[in-house]
Design a protein around this motif. Sequence first.
Motif, PDB file in Angstrom:
ATOM      1  N   PRO A   1       0.804  -1.233   0.000  1.00  0.00           N
ATOM      2  CA  PRO A   1       0.000   0.000   0.000  1.00  0.00           C
ATOM      3  C   PRO A   1       0.833   1.277   0.000  1.00  0.00           C
ATOM      4  CG  PRO A   1      -0.952  -1.608   1.503  1.00  0.00           C
ATOM      5  CD  PRO A   1       0.367  -2.184   1.054  1.00  0.00           C
ATOM      6  N   SER A   2       1.942   1.301   0.740  1.00  0.00           N
ATOM      7  CA  SER A   2       2.743   2.524   0.807  1.00  0.00           C
ATOM      8  C   SER A   2       3.413   2.828  -0.530  1.00  0.00           C
ATOM      9  CB  SER A   2       3.804   2.399   1.906  1.00  0.00           C
ATOM     10  OG  SER A   2       4.687   1.315   1.639  1.00  0.00           O
ATOM     11  N   ILE A   3       3.849   1.785  -1.243  1.00  0.00           N
ATOM     12  CA  ILE A   3       4.475   1.992  -2.549  1.00  0.00           C
ATOM     13  C   ILE A   3       3.425   2.433  -3.570  1.00  0.00           C
ATOM     14  CG2 ILE A   3       5.799   0.944  -4.407  1.00  0.00           C
ATOM     15  CD1 ILE A   3       7.433   1.201  -1.913  1.00  0.00           C
ATOM     16  N   ARG A   4       2.250   1.799  -3.516  1.00  0.00           N
ATOM     17  CA  ARG A   4       1.161   2.211  -4.416  1.00  0.00           C
ATOM     18  C   ARG A   4       0.814   3.683  -4.206  1.00  0.00           C
ATOM     19  NH1 ARG A   4      -3.528  -1.939  -5.846  1.00  0.00           N
ATOM     20  NH2 ARG A   4      -2.359  -3.869  -6.075  1.00  0.00           N
ATOM     21  N   ALA A   5       0.696   4.064  -2.937  1.00  0.00           N
ATOM     22  CA  ALA A   5       0.365   5.453  -2.627  1.00  0.00           C
ATOM     23  C   ALA A   5       1.458   6.382  -3.132  1.00  0.00           C
ATOM     24  CB  ALA A   5       0.172   5.624  -1.121  1.00  0.00           C
ATOM     25  N   GLY A   6       2.723   5.948  -3.022  1.00  0.00           N
ATOM     26  CA  GLY A   6       3.834   6.759  -3.507  1.00  0.00           C
ATOM     27  C   GLY A   6       3.785   6.939  -5.015  1.00  0.00           C
ATOM     28  N   ILE A   7       3.469   5.875  -5.736  1.00  0.00           N
ATOM     29  CA  ILE A   7       3.366   5.961  -7.203  1.00  0.00           C
ATOM     30  C   ILE A   7       2.262   6.935  -7.592  1.00  0.00           C
ATOM     31  CG2 ILE A   7       2.730   4.663  -9.268  1.00  0.00           C
ATOM     32  CD1 ILE A   7       4.153   2.236  -8.004  1.00  0.00           C
ATOM     33  N   ARG A   8       1.107   6.824  -6.946  1.00  0.00           N
ATOM     34  CA  ARG A   8       0.001   7.744  -7.250  1.00  0.00           C
ATOM     35  C   ARG A   8       0.398   9.184  -6.960  1.00  0.00           C
ATOM     36  NH1 ARG A   8      -3.380   3.521  -4.869  1.00  0.00           N
ATOM     37  NH2 ARG A   8      -4.747   2.624  -6.471  1.00  0.00           N
ATOM     38  N   SER A   9       1.085   9.393  -5.843  1.00  0.00           N
ATOM     39  CA  SER A   9       1.499  10.743  -5.478  1.00  0.00           C
ATOM     40  C   SER A   9       2.445  11.334  -6.511  1.00  0.00           C
ATOM     41  CB  SER A   9       2.183  10.721  -4.097  1.00  0.00           C
ATOM     42  OG  SER A   9       2.711  11.985  -3.773  1.00  0.00           O
ATOM     43  N   LEU A  10       3.392  10.544  -6.999  1.00  0.00           N
ATOM     44  CA  LEU A  10       4.334  11.027  -8.005  1.00  0.00           C
ATOM     45  C   LEU A  10       3.620  11.379  -9.302  1.00  0.00           C
ATOM     46  CD1 LEU A  10       7.196   8.445  -7.347  1.00  0.00           C
ATOM     47  CD2 LEU A  10       7.294  10.899  -6.847  1.00  0.00           C
ATOM     48  N   ILE A  11       2.671  10.552  -9.723  1.00  0.00           N
ATOM     49  CA  ILE A  11       1.921  10.825 -10.955  1.00  0.00           C
ATOM     50  C   ILE A  11       1.068  12.080 -10.793  1.00  0.00           C
ATOM     51  CG2 ILE A  11       0.109   9.996 -12.487  1.00  0.00           C
ATOM     52  CD1 ILE A  11       2.764   8.642 -12.961  1.00  0.00           C
ATOM     53  N   ASP A  12       0.447  12.243  -9.620  1.00  0.00           N
ATOM     54  CA  ASP A  12      -0.362  13.442  -9.376  1.00  0.00           C
ATOM     55  C   ASP A  12       0.497  14.698  -9.474  1.00  0.00           C
ATOM     56  OD1 ASP A  12      -2.652  11.965  -9.007  1.00  0.00           O
ATOM     57  OD2 ASP A  12      -2.550  11.980  -6.814  1.00  0.00           O
ATOM     58  N   ARG A  13       1.708  14.643  -8.929  1.00  0.00           N
ATOM     59  CA  ARG A  13       2.597  15.805  -9.002  1.00  0.00           C
ATOM     60  C   ARG A  13       3.065  16.040 -10.432  1.00  0.00           C
ATOM     61  NH1 ARG A  13       6.654  14.579  -4.084  1.00  0.00           N
ATOM     62  NH2 ARG A  13       5.383  12.731  -3.672  1.00  0.00           N
ATOM     63  N   LEU A  14       3.303  14.958 -11.176  1.00  0.00           N
ATOM     64  CA  LEU A  14       3.715  15.104 -12.565  1.00  0.00           C
ATOM     65  C   LEU A  14       2.648  15.846 -13.368  1.00  0.00           C
ATOM     66  CD1 LEU A  14       5.556  14.433 -14.989  1.00  0.00           C
ATOM     67  CD2 LEU A  14       4.353  12.226 -15.151  1.00  0.00           C
ATOM     68  N   ARG A  15       1.389  15.524 -13.145  1.00  0.00           N
ATOM     69  CA  ARG A  15       0.300  16.146 -13.898  1.00  0.00           C
ATOM     70  C   ARG A  15       0.310  17.672 -13.754  1.00  0.00           C
ATOM     71  NH1 ARG A  15      -4.306  12.567 -14.981  1.00  0.00           N
ATOM     72  NH2 ARG A  15      -3.999  10.514 -14.041  1.00  0.00           N
ATOM     73  N   THR A  16       0.715  18.167 -12.591  1.00  0.00           N
ATOM     74  CA  THR A  16       0.659  19.615 -12.348  1.00  0.00           C
ATOM     75  C   THR A  16       1.694  20.382 -13.167  1.00  0.00           C
ATOM     76  OG1 THR A  16       2.218  19.585 -10.478  1.00  0.00           O
ATOM     77  CG2 THR A  16      -0.102  19.172  -9.983  1.00  0.00           C
ATOM     78  N   TRP A  17       2.673  19.685 -13.760  1.00  0.00           N
ATOM     79  CA  TRP A  17       3.728  20.352 -14.525  1.00  0.00           C
ATOM     80  C   TRP A  17       3.504  20.235 -16.031  1.00  0.00           C
ATOM     81  CZ3 TRP A  17       7.150  23.592 -12.358  1.00  0.00           C
ATOM     82  CH2 TRP A  17       7.253  23.550 -10.974  1.00  0.00           C
ATOM     83  N   LYS A  18       2.307  19.803 -16.428  1.00  0.00           N
ATOM     84  CA  LYS A  18       1.992  19.678 -17.855  1.00  0.00           C
ATOM     85  C   LYS A  18       1.773  21.064 -18.477  1.00  0.00           C
ATOM     86  CE  LYS A  18       0.750  17.383 -21.626  1.00  0.00           C
ATOM     87  NZ  LYS A  18      -0.398  16.428 -21.639  1.00  0.00           N
ATOM     88  N   HIS A  19       2.410  21.294 -19.604  1.00  0.00           N
ATOM     89  CA  HIS A  19       2.203  22.516 -20.383  1.00  0.00           C
ATOM     90  C   HIS A  19       1.253  22.150 -21.515  1.00  0.00           C
ATOM     91  CE1 HIS A  19       3.435  25.538 -23.533  1.00  0.00           C
ATOM     92  NE2 HIS A  19       3.211  26.330 -22.498  1.00  0.00           N
ATOM     93  N   ALA A  20      -0.018  22.399 -21.285  1.00  0.00           N
ATOM     94  CA  ALA A  20      -1.054  21.913 -22.203  1.00  0.00           C
ATOM     95  C   ALA A  20      -0.882  22.384 -23.645  1.00  0.00           C
ATOM     96  CB  ALA A  20      -2.430  22.309 -21.661  1.00  0.00           C
ATOM     97  N   PRO A  21      -0.528  23.655 -23.908  1.00  0.00           N
ATOM     98  CA  PRO A  21      -0.433  24.091 -25.313  1.00  0.00           C
ATOM     99  C   PRO A  21       0.546  23.277 -26.151  1.00  0.00           C
ATOM    100  CG  PRO A  21      -0.489  25.994 -23.851  1.00  0.00           C
ATOM    101  CD  PRO A  21      -0.334  24.786 -22.973  1.00  0.00           C
ATOM    102  N   SER A  22       1.637  22.810 -25.528  1.00  0.00           N
ATOM    103  CA  SER A  22       2.652  22.061 -26.290  1.00  0.00           C
ATOM    104  C   SER A  22       2.541  20.559 -26.114  1.00  0.00           C
ATOM    105  CB  SER A  22       4.055  22.496 -25.865  1.00  0.00           C
ATOM    106  OG  SER A  22       4.304  22.122 -24.515  1.00  0.00           O
ATOM    107  N   GLY A  23       1.885  20.122 -25.024  1.00  0.00           N
ATOM    108  CA  GLY A  23       1.836  18.696 -24.731  1.00  0.00           C
ATOM    109  C   GLY A  23       3.076  18.191 -24.030  1.00  0.00           C
ATOM    110  N   LEU A  24       3.957  19.118 -23.620  1.00  0.00           N
ATOM    111  CA  LEU A  24       5.201  18.755 -22.933  1.00  0.00           C
ATOM    112  C   LEU A  24       5.100  19.062 -21.437  1.00  0.00           C
ATOM    113  CD1 LEU A  24       7.628  20.264 -25.597  1.00  0.00           C
ATOM    114  CD2 LEU A  24       7.220  17.825 -25.196  1.00  0.00           C
ATOM    115  N   TYR A  25       6.154  18.702 -20.701  1.00  0.00           N
ATOM    116  CA  TYR A  25       6.191  18.934 -19.257  1.00  0.00           C
ATOM    117  C   TYR A  25       7.294  19.926 -18.910  1.00  0.00           C
ATOM    118  CZ  TYR A  25       2.818  15.220 -18.487  1.00  0.00           C
ATOM    119  OH  TYR A  25       1.671  14.460 -18.495  1.00  0.00           O
ATOM    120  N   ARG A  26       6.987  20.796 -17.944  1.00  0.00           N
ATOM    121  CA  ARG A  26       7.879  21.873 -17.544  1.00  0.00           C
ATOM    122  C   ARG A  26       8.789  21.462 -16.385  1.00  0.00           C
ATOM    123  NH1 ARG A  26       4.717  24.780 -14.833  1.00  0.00           N
ATOM    124  NH2 ARG A  26       6.246  26.446 -14.559  1.00  0.00           N
ATOM    125  N   THR A  27       9.809  22.290 -16.165  1.00  0.00           N
ATOM    126  CA  THR A  27      10.681  22.132 -15.006  1.00  0.00           C
ATOM    127  C   THR A  27      11.119  23.518 -14.549  1.00  0.00           C
ATOM    128  OG1 THR A  27      12.637  21.014 -14.123  1.00  0.00           O
ATOM    129  CG2 THR A  27      12.840  21.977 -16.318  1.00  0.00           C
TER     130      THR A  27
END
Length: 322
Positions: A226-252
Amino acid sequence: MVDVFAGVLLASFAFYAPGGARFFVEGSKGPEELTGSNGFDTSGPFRLQVQCKGDPMLVFGANLSSVGAMSSTLEVGRISADEWLRRSERWLAERRVRIPSDPELERKANRNGHFARFFAMAKTLDTGETVSMTSRSHRYYVSSAFWDRDSLLWLYPFLVRNDRAAGEWLLRYAFGRQLADAGIHSRYISGRVLEFGFELDELLAPLVAIGTWNRLYPDAPLWEEPSIRAGIRSLIDRLRTWKHAPSGLYRTELMPTDDRIEGGRDLLTYDNALVVHALSAGLPMFEKIDSGLASFARAEIPGVSDAIRKHLVRDGMYVWGM
């Protein structure tokens, strides 16, 4: 015996020569011999000289007190130097990566891999916990700090292949005390933030690492915990917030060189290629963890790949970023 204070005793270091030795410290008046009846105080660097008598073996011990440090040196001294050497050689041999088709590559892989392991992992004096860091050297400007990239993209690929138990430990460390601020430039070995700034490749590093584990050791699916599953979900959720929708790429915010982005060029080729790799490596797990995660990965893998080719290629070559 050397005691280190910062208001209170932090640690003690003991030196012991089974064959006997004389110890000297370099002082303002030159070398001064240390005996049982004298000592010295200093608030800066000092040089310790040792003149062994007979057997040149010198044992060094460290602990939280002088009693513990001396006890550790005596314990080590009960075993011969030749036996310690045999034990070390056997330990290394048991963790050797084999490359039958290329002996020279095998030699270099093991030399460099073990160097990385000993340079970037250690046990803490206070709790005995194994921790990972970018460097144990006091010459590095943030010695004993943790970077997701350095531990999981550079050290882990060797470690997980030559020492399964150590590879599992590093994953648990990354998905444990280091998970809360994964992707933030650097942290203390306790997990607290040291240097601020978001780095996309560091956020992705734990996903790449758990994907590698799942491919190499499908008989031990850590993602089921469960802790690893929760960690994977958390990382994906954070990744989504860095999406640059106009280009389809991810920011940093920071480049993989740890430098600040200048001129708003925060869509980097390497980072976005790593997005594709991390999601591809994790897809077999996502399909078993959560259909939503799997759908997200299936859409983003070709989507980001196409966006890279559309926006980050100039004159037939990939550019650094845009």
